[in-house]
Design a protein around this motif. Structure first.
Motif, PDB file in Angstrom:
ATOM      1  N   ALA A  25       1.038  -1.179  -0.043  1.00 28.67           N
ATOM      2  CA  ALA A  25       0.076   0.034   0.027  1.00 28.67           C
ATOM      3  C   ALA A  25       1.036   1.358   0.108  1.00 28.67           C
ATOM      4  O   ALA A  25       0.583   2.157  -0.712  1.00 28.67           O
ATOM      5  CB  ALA A  25      -0.943  -0.100   1.140  1.00 28.67           C
ATOM      6  N   ILE A  26       1.927   1.151   0.769  1.00 28.37           N
ATOM      7  CA  ILE A  26       2.806   2.381   0.964  1.00 28.37           C
ATOM      8  C   ILE A  26       3.482   2.740  -0.501  1.00 28.37           C
ATOM      9  O   ILE A  26       3.260   3.706  -1.049  1.00 28.37           O
ATOM     10  CB  ILE A  26       3.913   2.353   1.787  1.00 28.37           C
ATOM     11  N   ALA A  27       3.996   1.666  -1.210  1.00 26.18           N
ATOM     12  CA  ALA A  27       4.587   1.700  -2.286  1.00 26.18           C
ATOM     13  C   ALA A  27       3.633   2.356  -3.419  1.00 26.18           C
ATOM     14  O   ALA A  27       4.087   3.206  -4.307  1.00 26.18           O
ATOM     15  CB  ALA A  27       5.447   0.340  -2.749  1.00 26.18           C
ATOM     16  N   ALA A  28       2.438   1.494  -3.532  1.00 25.98           N
ATOM     17  CA  ALA A  28       1.311   1.812  -4.502  1.00 25.98           C
ATOM     18  C   ALA A  28       0.884   3.337  -4.364  1.00 25.98           C
ATOM     19  O   ALA A  28       1.045   4.044  -5.438  1.00 25.98           O
ATOM     20  CB  ALA A  28       0.282   0.857  -4.404  1.00 25.98           C
ATOM     21  N   MET A  29       0.924   3.693  -3.259  1.00 26.17           N
ATOM     22  CA  MET A  29       0.523   5.349  -3.040  1.00 26.17           C
ATOM     23  C   MET A  29       1.546   6.197  -3.091  1.00 26.17           C
ATOM     24  O   MET A  29       1.019   7.332  -3.857  1.00 26.17           O
ATOM     25  CB  MET A  29      -0.030   5.623  -1.587  1.00 26.17           C
ATOM     26  N   ARG A  30       2.684   5.685  -3.090  1.00 27.24           N
ATOM     27  CA  ARG A  30       3.976   6.820  -3.315  1.00 27.24           C
ATOM     28  C   ARG A  30       4.090   6.872  -5.117  1.00 27.24           C
ATOM     29  O   ARG A  30       4.198   8.056  -5.593  1.00 27.24           O
ATOM     30  CB  ARG A  30       5.099   6.115  -2.886  1.00 27.24           C
ATOM     31  N   CYS A  31       3.604   5.737  -5.486  1.00 28.18           N
ATOM     32  CA  CYS A  31       3.922   5.747  -7.165  1.00 28.18           C
ATOM     33  C   CYS A  31       2.717   6.688  -7.627  1.00 28.18           C
ATOM     34  O   CYS A  31       2.806   7.126  -8.722  1.00 28.18           O
ATOM     35  CB  CYS A  31       3.673   4.032  -7.583  1.00 28.18           C
ATOM     36  N   ALA A  32       1.457   6.484  -7.118  1.00 33.42           N
ATOM     37  CA  ALA A  32       0.402   7.356  -7.574  1.00 33.42           C
ATOM     38  C   ALA A  32       0.795   8.871  -7.523  1.00 33.42           C
ATOM     39  O   ALA A  32       0.205   9.538  -8.281  1.00 33.42           O
ATOM     40  CB  ALA A  32      -0.883   6.804  -6.900  1.00 33.42           C
ATOM     41  N   ALA A  33       1.391   9.240  -6.299  1.00 36.28           N
ATOM     42  CA  ALA A  33       1.842  10.470  -6.167  1.00 36.28           C
ATOM     43  C   ALA A  33       2.464  10.970  -7.352  1.00 36.28           C
ATOM     44  O   ALA A  33       2.513  12.044  -7.859  1.00 36.28           O
ATOM     45  CB  ALA A  33       2.360  10.616  -4.550  1.00 36.28           C
ATOM     46  N   VAL A  34       3.522  10.130  -7.569  1.00 35.49           N
ATOM     47  CA  VAL A  34       4.335  10.499  -8.907  1.00 35.49           C
ATOM     48  C   VAL A  34       3.631  10.599 -10.112  1.00 35.49           C
ATOM     49  O   VAL A  34       3.813  11.569 -10.758  1.00 35.49           O
ATOM     50  CB  VAL A  34       5.537   9.372  -9.016  1.00 35.49           C
ATOM     51  N   THR A  35       2.633   9.753 -10.340  1.00 32.54           N
ATOM     52  CA  THR A  35       1.818   9.902 -11.482  1.00 32.54           C
ATOM     53  C   THR A  35       1.046  11.225 -11.702  1.00 32.54           C
ATOM     54  O   THR A  35       0.925  11.899 -12.645  1.00 32.54           O
ATOM     55  CB  THR A  35       0.936   8.525 -11.571  1.00 32.54           C
ATOM     56  N   CYS A  36       0.570  11.611 -10.306  1.00 37.97           N
ATOM     57  CA  CYS A  36      -0.338  12.757 -10.287  1.00 37.97           C
ATOM     58  C   CYS A  36       0.806  13.807 -10.781  1.00 37.97           C
ATOM     59  O   CYS A  36       0.450  14.825 -11.302  1.00 37.97           O
ATOM     60  CB  CYS A  36      -0.822  13.057  -8.629  1.00 37.97           C
ATOM     61  N   GLU A  37       1.871  13.969 -10.063  1.00 45.80           N
ATOM     62  CA  GLU A  37       2.659  15.050 -10.334  1.00 45.80           C
ATOM     63  C   GLU A  37       3.209  15.068 -11.874  1.00 45.80           C
ATOM     64  O   GLU A  37       3.209  16.063 -12.568  1.00 45.80           O
ATOM     65  CB  GLU A  37       4.178  14.629  -9.543  1.00 45.80           C
ATOM     66  N   MET A  38       3.262  13.750 -12.462  1.00 48.61           N
ATOM     67  CA  MET A  38       3.522  13.788 -13.772  1.00 48.61           C
ATOM     68  C   MET A  38       2.344  14.463 -14.571  1.00 48.61           C
ATOM     69  O   MET A  38       2.744  15.057 -15.823  1.00 48.61           O
ATOM     70  CB  MET A  38       3.890  12.276 -14.374  1.00 48.61           C
ATOM     71  N   ALA A  39       1.210  14.311 -14.511  1.00 53.80           N
ATOM     72  CA  ALA A  39       0.289  14.517 -15.039  1.00 53.80           C
ATOM     73  C   ALA A  39       0.280  16.047 -14.971  1.00 53.80           C
ATOM     74  O   ALA A  39      -0.201  16.744 -15.885  1.00 53.80           O
ATOM     75  CB  ALA A  39      -1.093  14.313 -14.398  1.00 53.80           C
ATOM     76  N   LYS A  40       0.583  16.648 -14.127  1.00 52.76           N
ATOM     77  CA  LYS A  40       0.760  18.359 -13.882  1.00 52.76           C
ATOM     78  C   LYS A  40       1.630  18.612 -14.832  1.00 52.76           C
ATOM     79  O   LYS A  40       1.433  19.813 -15.778  1.00 52.76           O
ATOM     80  CB  LYS A  40       1.355  18.712 -12.379  1.00 52.76           C
ATOM     81  N   LYS A  41       2.919  18.056 -15.030  1.00 50.25           N
ATOM     82  CA  LYS A  41       3.829  18.228 -15.976  1.00 50.25           C
ATOM     83  C   LYS A  41       3.409  18.218 -17.324  1.00 50.25           C
ATOM     84  O   LYS A  41       3.817  19.183 -18.140  1.00 50.25           O
ATOM     85  CB  LYS A  41       5.032  17.557 -15.658  1.00 50.25           C
ATOM     86  N   ILE A  42       2.672  17.236 -17.663  1.00 50.60           N
ATOM     87  CA  ILE A  42       2.268  16.918 -19.027  1.00 50.60           C
ATOM     88  C   ILE A  42       1.267  18.128 -19.334  1.00 50.60           C
ATOM     89  O   ILE A  42       1.345  18.671 -20.395  1.00 50.60           O
ATOM     90  CB  ILE A  42       1.746  15.570 -19.080  1.00 50.60           C
ATOM     91  N   PHE A  43       0.393  18.523 -18.417  1.00 48.40           N
ATOM     92  CA  PHE A  43      -0.675  19.875 -18.646  1.00 48.40           C
ATOM     93  C   PHE A  43       0.006  20.880 -19.024  1.00 48.40           C
ATOM     94  O   PHE A  43      -0.067  21.588 -20.062  1.00 48.40           O
ATOM     95  CB  PHE A  43      -1.563  19.908 -17.531  1.00 48.40           C
ATOM     96  N   GLN A  44       1.239  21.099 -18.145  1.00 52.45           N
ATOM     97  CA  GLN A  44       2.019  22.276 -18.418  1.00 52.45           C
ATOM     98  C   GLN A  44       2.681  22.691 -19.539  1.00 52.45           C
ATOM     99  O   GLN A  44       2.882  23.602 -20.107  1.00 52.45           O
ATOM    100  CB  GLN A  44       2.767  22.682 -17.102  1.00 52.45           C
ATOM    101  N   ASP A  45       3.003  21.454 -19.916  1.00 56.90           N
ATOM    102  CA  ASP A  45       4.020  21.418 -21.194  1.00 56.90           C
ATOM    103  C   ASP A  45       2.943  21.558 -22.560  1.00 56.90           C
ATOM    104  O   ASP A  45       3.444  21.912 -23.761  1.00 56.90           O
ATOM    105  CB  ASP A  45       4.312  19.994 -21.461  1.00 56.90           C
ATOM    106  N   GLY A  46       1.609  21.537 -22.382  1.00 57.76           N
ATOM    107  CA  GLY A  46       0.329  21.978 -23.449  1.00 57.76           C
ATOM    108  C   GLY A  46       0.359  20.784 -24.265  1.00 57.76           C
ATOM    109  O   GLY A  46       0.984  19.898 -24.427  1.00 57.76           O
TER     110      GLY A  46
END
Ligand code: ADE
Length: 237
Positions: free
Chosen positions: A216-237
């Protein structure tokens, strides 16, 4: 307009992301539930594909055909194949390979991972997505991410001999059960992808003990990275 397909094999791997989504609509296809909406403003489709290569491949094909995703990320846990990768650390997959695909008796050129009729042995991730994912991992847990190969097979690896064999055959950093099938299917559909995995166990004789504790700890940490990545993809346009 970019649309990111986000695949986890188990609900724990994407639950956090579903909770953060807005404008959600839900569709069933091939026994899977697809949540379409926005994450950090980016159009996304989040789905639990189920464990293993066939579930993973089916899921990617539905994301491509029915949801027209432009990019795919696979988020989840993995067993470490590298002494430097501890529980909770990240692997950003720059390529993915099958560790249980072996046709060498037919032809010595078919080394482990090689699918007959396919020009490449390991499926390459998109370089820009790898960079976004690595930067996102640094934001979540600085100094704890490595970029490298992911080895996949329909097996939970929990013996040191099997672990060593996979390392020798594939030179991968971690092992799990979906990444290469997602990579293979995305590659066949010309859809850029990346695999983000957090380590839940060492894929050896300690794995059966460690996995339930750290999943559970690893899975949630990984989801946090995915969320951060979504931000970066959006900012990239
Ligand atoms: N996912 C997490 N740990 C794993 C392991 N040891 N083998 C296969 N898949 C995994």
């Amino acid at each position: 307009m970019k649309k990111l397909g986000i695949i986890g094999a188990m609900s724990i791997e994407v639950e956090q992301l579903k909770e953060k989504m807005t404008d959600v609509s839900v569709t069933q296809r091939a026994g899977m539930t697809f949540y379409e909406g926005r994450l950090e403003q980016l159009p996304v489709v989040v789905v639990v594909c189920g464990v293993g290569k066939v579930n993973a491949a089916m899921c990617v094909q539905v994301l491509c055909d029915c949801f027209r995703v432009t990019h795919i990320v696979n988020t989840g846990v993995a067993g470490s194949l590298c002494a430097d990768l501890d529980i909770g650390d990240f692997v950003i997959g720059e390529s993915a390979i099958y560790h249980d695909f072996d046709c060498h008796v037919l032809n010595p050129h078919y080394v482990v991972g090689q699918v007959p009729g396919i020009a490449i042995r390991a499926f390459p991730a998109d370089k820009q997505l790898v960079n976004f994912a690595f930067d996102a991992a640094q934001t979540v847990y600085a100094g704890h991410a490595k970029i490298g190969r992911v080895a996949s097979g329909d097996q939970f690896v929990s013996q040191k001999e099997k672990k060593q064999q996979i390392i020798d055959d594939t030179q991968a950093l971690c092992t799990e059960m979906e990444g290469a099938a997602i990579a293979h299917t995305a590659w066949r559909n010309c859809v850029p992808f990346v695999i983000i995995r957090a380590i839940s166990d060492k894929a050896d004789d300690s794995a059966q003990m460690d996995y339930p504790t750290f999943e559970a700890i690893a899975a949630m940490r990984c989801a946090a990275v995915t969320c951060e990545m979504a931000k970066k993809i959006f900012q990239d346009g």
